[in-house]
Design a protein around this motif. Structure first.
Motif, PDB file in Angstrom:
ATOM      1  N   SER A  96       0.836  -1.207   0.000  1.00 40.65           N
ATOM      2  CA  SER A  96       0.000   0.000   0.000  1.00 40.65           C
ATOM      3  C   SER A  96       0.871   1.258   0.000  1.00 40.65           C
ATOM      4  N   PHE A  97       1.921   1.253   0.831  1.00 39.94           N
ATOM      5  CA  PHE A  97       2.814   2.407   0.889  1.00 39.94           C
ATOM      6  C   PHE A  97       3.482   2.633  -0.463  1.00 39.94           C
ATOM      7  N   GLY A  98       3.957   1.563  -1.082  1.00 36.17           N
ATOM      8  CA  GLY A  98       4.624   1.673  -2.381  1.00 36.17           C
ATOM      9  C   GLY A  98       3.704   2.234  -3.449  1.00 36.17           C
ATOM     10  N   LEU A  99       2.473   1.753  -3.491  1.00 41.37           N
ATOM     11  CA  LEU A  99       1.533   2.253  -4.494  1.00 41.37           C
ATOM     12  C   LEU A  99       1.115   3.692  -4.224  1.00 41.37           C
ATOM     13  N   CYS A 100       1.083   4.078  -2.966  1.00 46.66           N
ATOM     14  CA  CYS A 100       0.764   5.479  -2.641  1.00 46.66           C
ATOM     15  C   CYS A 100       1.950   6.396  -2.905  1.00 46.66           C
ATOM     16  N   PHE A 101       3.153   5.844  -2.821  1.00 45.74           N
ATOM     17  CA  PHE A 101       4.351   6.665  -2.996  1.00 45.74           C
ATOM     18  C   PHE A 101       4.693   6.886  -4.471  1.00 45.74           C
ATOM     19  N   ILE A 102       4.224   6.007  -5.344  1.00 47.18           N
ATOM     20  CA  ILE A 102       4.522   6.142  -6.783  1.00 47.18           C
ATOM     21  C   ILE A 102       3.998   7.466  -7.352  1.00 47.18           C
ATOM     22  N   PRO A 103       2.740   7.870  -7.089  1.00 44.67           N
ATOM     23  CA  PRO A 103       2.299   9.171  -7.620  1.00 44.67           C
ATOM     24  C   PRO A 103       3.091  10.345  -7.058  1.00 44.67           C
ATOM     25  N   ILE A 104       3.561  10.189  -5.837  1.00 45.95           N
ATOM     26  CA  ILE A 104       4.359  11.260  -5.247  1.00 45.95           C
ATOM     27  C   ILE A 104       5.677  11.398  -6.009  1.00 45.95           C
ATOM     28  N   LEU A 105       6.294  10.251  -6.309  1.00 50.02           N
ATOM     29  CA  LEU A 105       7.561  10.282  -7.042  1.00 50.02           C
ATOM     30  C   LEU A 105       7.377  10.705  -8.494  1.00 50.02           C
ATOM     31  N   LEU A 106       6.306  10.268  -9.121  1.00 51.76           N
ATOM     32  CA  LEU A 106       6.117  10.526 -10.553  1.00 51.76           C
ATOM     33  C   LEU A 106       5.417  11.845 -10.858  1.00 51.76           C
ATOM     34  N   VAL A 107       4.653  12.368  -9.891  1.00 50.05           N
ATOM     35  CA  VAL A 107       3.891  13.592 -10.153  1.00 50.05           C
ATOM     36  C   VAL A 107       4.425  14.757  -9.317  1.00 50.05           C
ATOM     37  N   TYR A 108       4.428  14.588  -8.010  1.00 52.36           N
ATOM     38  CA  TYR A 108       4.722  15.724  -7.133  1.00 52.36           C
ATOM     39  C   TYR A 108       6.143  16.251  -7.308  1.00 52.36           C
ATOM     40  N   TYR A 109       7.133  15.383  -7.142  1.00 49.03           N
ATOM     41  CA  TYR A 109       8.513  15.868  -7.159  1.00 49.03           C
ATOM     42  C   TYR A 109       8.959  16.431  -8.511  1.00 49.03           C
ATOM     43  N   PRO A 110       8.578  15.852  -9.638  1.00 49.21           N
ATOM     44  CA  PRO A 110       8.938  16.521 -10.906  1.00 49.21           C
ATOM     45  C   PRO A 110       8.264  17.892 -11.074  1.00 49.21           C
ATOM     46  N   VAL A 111       6.991  17.985 -10.705  1.00 51.17           N
ATOM     47  CA  VAL A 111       6.290  19.274 -10.825  1.00 51.17           C
ATOM     48  C   VAL A 111       6.895  20.293  -9.871  1.00 51.17           C
ATOM     49  N   PHE A 112       7.167  19.872  -8.642  1.00 50.73           N
ATOM     50  CA  PHE A 112       7.764  20.786  -7.659  1.00 50.73           C
ATOM     51  C   PHE A 112       9.160  21.209  -8.089  1.00 50.73           C
ATOM     52  N   GLY A 113       9.954  20.262  -8.585  1.00 51.78           N
ATOM     53  CA  GLY A 113      11.309  20.592  -9.028  1.00 51.78           C
ATOM     54  C   GLY A 113      11.311  21.563 -10.192  1.00 51.78           C
ATOM     55  N   LEU A 114      10.423  21.352 -11.153  1.00 45.90           N
ATOM     56  CA  LEU A 114      10.319  22.263 -12.289  1.00 45.90           C
ATOM     57  C   LEU A 114       9.908  23.662 -11.827  1.00 45.90           C
ATOM     58  N   ALA A 115       8.891  23.720 -10.975  1.00 40.22           N
ATOM     59  CA  ALA A 115       8.425  25.014 -10.476  1.00 40.22           C
ATOM     60  C   ALA A 115       9.510  25.708  -9.649  1.00 40.22           C
ATOM     61  N   LEU A 116      10.273  24.937  -8.879  1.00 40.78           N
ATOM     62  CA  LEU A 116      11.334  25.526  -8.064  1.00 40.78           C
ATOM     63  C   LEU A 116      12.434  26.123  -8.936  1.00 40.78           C
ATOM     64  N   GLU A 117      12.866  25.383  -9.931  1.00 37.44           N
ATOM     65  CA  GLU A 117      13.932  25.893 -10.803  1.00 37.44           C
ATOM     66  C   GLU A 117      13.489  27.132 -11.568  1.00 37.44           C
ATOM     67  N   LEU A 118      12.281  27.095 -12.110  1.00 43.74           N
ATOM     68  CA  LEU A 118      11.820  28.231 -12.908  1.00 43.74           C
ATOM     69  C   LEU A 118      11.475  29.446 -12.048  1.00 43.74           C
ATOM     70  N   SER A 119      11.043  29.221 -10.819  1.00 44.58           N
ATOM     71  CA  SER A 119      10.760  30.371  -9.959  1.00 44.58           C
ATOM     72  C   SER A 119      12.047  30.964  -9.397  1.00 44.58           C
ATOM     73  N   LYS A 120      13.086  30.147  -9.201  1.00 44.48           N
ATOM     74  CA  LYS A 120      14.369  30.693  -8.761  1.00 44.48           C
ATOM     75  C   LYS A 120      15.004  31.556  -9.845  1.00 44.48           C
ATOM     76  N   LYS A 121      14.770  31.191 -11.090  1.00 40.48           N
ATOM     77  CA  LYS A 121      15.293  31.991 -12.201  1.00 40.48           C
ATOM     78  C   LYS A 121      14.461  33.247 -12.443  1.00 40.48           C
ATOM     79  N   GLY A 122      13.249  33.268 -11.904  1.00 37.17           N
ATOM     80  CA  GLY A 122      12.372  34.410 -12.105  1.00 37.17           C
ATOM     81  C   GLY A 122      11.448  34.245 -13.296  1.00 37.17           C
ATOM     82  N   THR A 123      11.487  33.078 -13.931  1.00 39.96           N
ATOM     83  CA  THR A 123      10.626  32.833 -15.090  1.00 39.96           C
ATOM     84  C   THR A 123       9.174  32.649 -14.665  1.00 39.96           C
TER      85      THR A 123
END
Length: 150
Positions: A96-123
């Motif tokens: 159950s933990f593994g299946l719940c963690f997959i969307p976090i790894l595949l959705v949350y962290y890439p979206v957060f990382g992209l938003a973090l990099e682009l907001s640090k640049k000011g884009t």
């Protein structure tokens, strides 16, 4: 966190003075017909310093939003994970933990990382750091509707 507004004001004032200096130099060059002053290395250096200060200010604006968005990410993880675990109906905690963690790894962290990099640049604006939380909350809401209807 307390020093960020003061730093933003200070950097904004410095950039304003630099822009005024550039405008005065370019106005003087236009008025006197010295068009070669537009390629002045000093003017390019001032423009570079303005750009660097703008990037630093974007990083200052990003930091509070990053902290708040990461703090509320736990709520988004739970909001998505609980209905997913109910739908899985498995006695195995790790499955159950593994299946719940997959969307976090595949959705949350890439979206957060992209938003973090682009907001640090000011884009992108700093508020886009909440996109990952919003996406997980939307998935969790959709899953919760499925649980309630089932």
């Amino acid at each position: 966190m307390i020093e960020i507004p003061g730093q933003l004001r200070e950097h904004n004032e410095v950039n304003e003075r630099r822009r005024e200096q550039l405008a005065a130099n370019f106005s003087f060059a236009l008025g006197t017909g010295r068009y070669i002053a537009f390629n002045d290395p000093m003017a390019h250096q001032i423009q570079y310093m303005v750009q660097e200060t703008e990037t630093r200010m974007a990083r200052f604006r990003t930091e509070p939003m990053r902290r708040w968005a990461l703090g509320f990410s736990c709520l988004a993880f739970v909001w998505m994970g609980v209905p997913l675990a109910i739908l899985i109906k498995s006695a195995d905690y790790w499955w159950s933990f593994g299946l719940c963690f997959i969307p976090i790894l595949l959705v949350y962290y890439p979206v957060f990382g992209l938003a973090l990099e682009l907001s640090k640049k000011g884009t992108w604006p700093a508020a886009t750091l909440w996109l990952g939380n919003i996406v997980l909350a939307a998935i969790g809401t959709w899953l919760m509707r499925k649980v309630i209807r089932a």
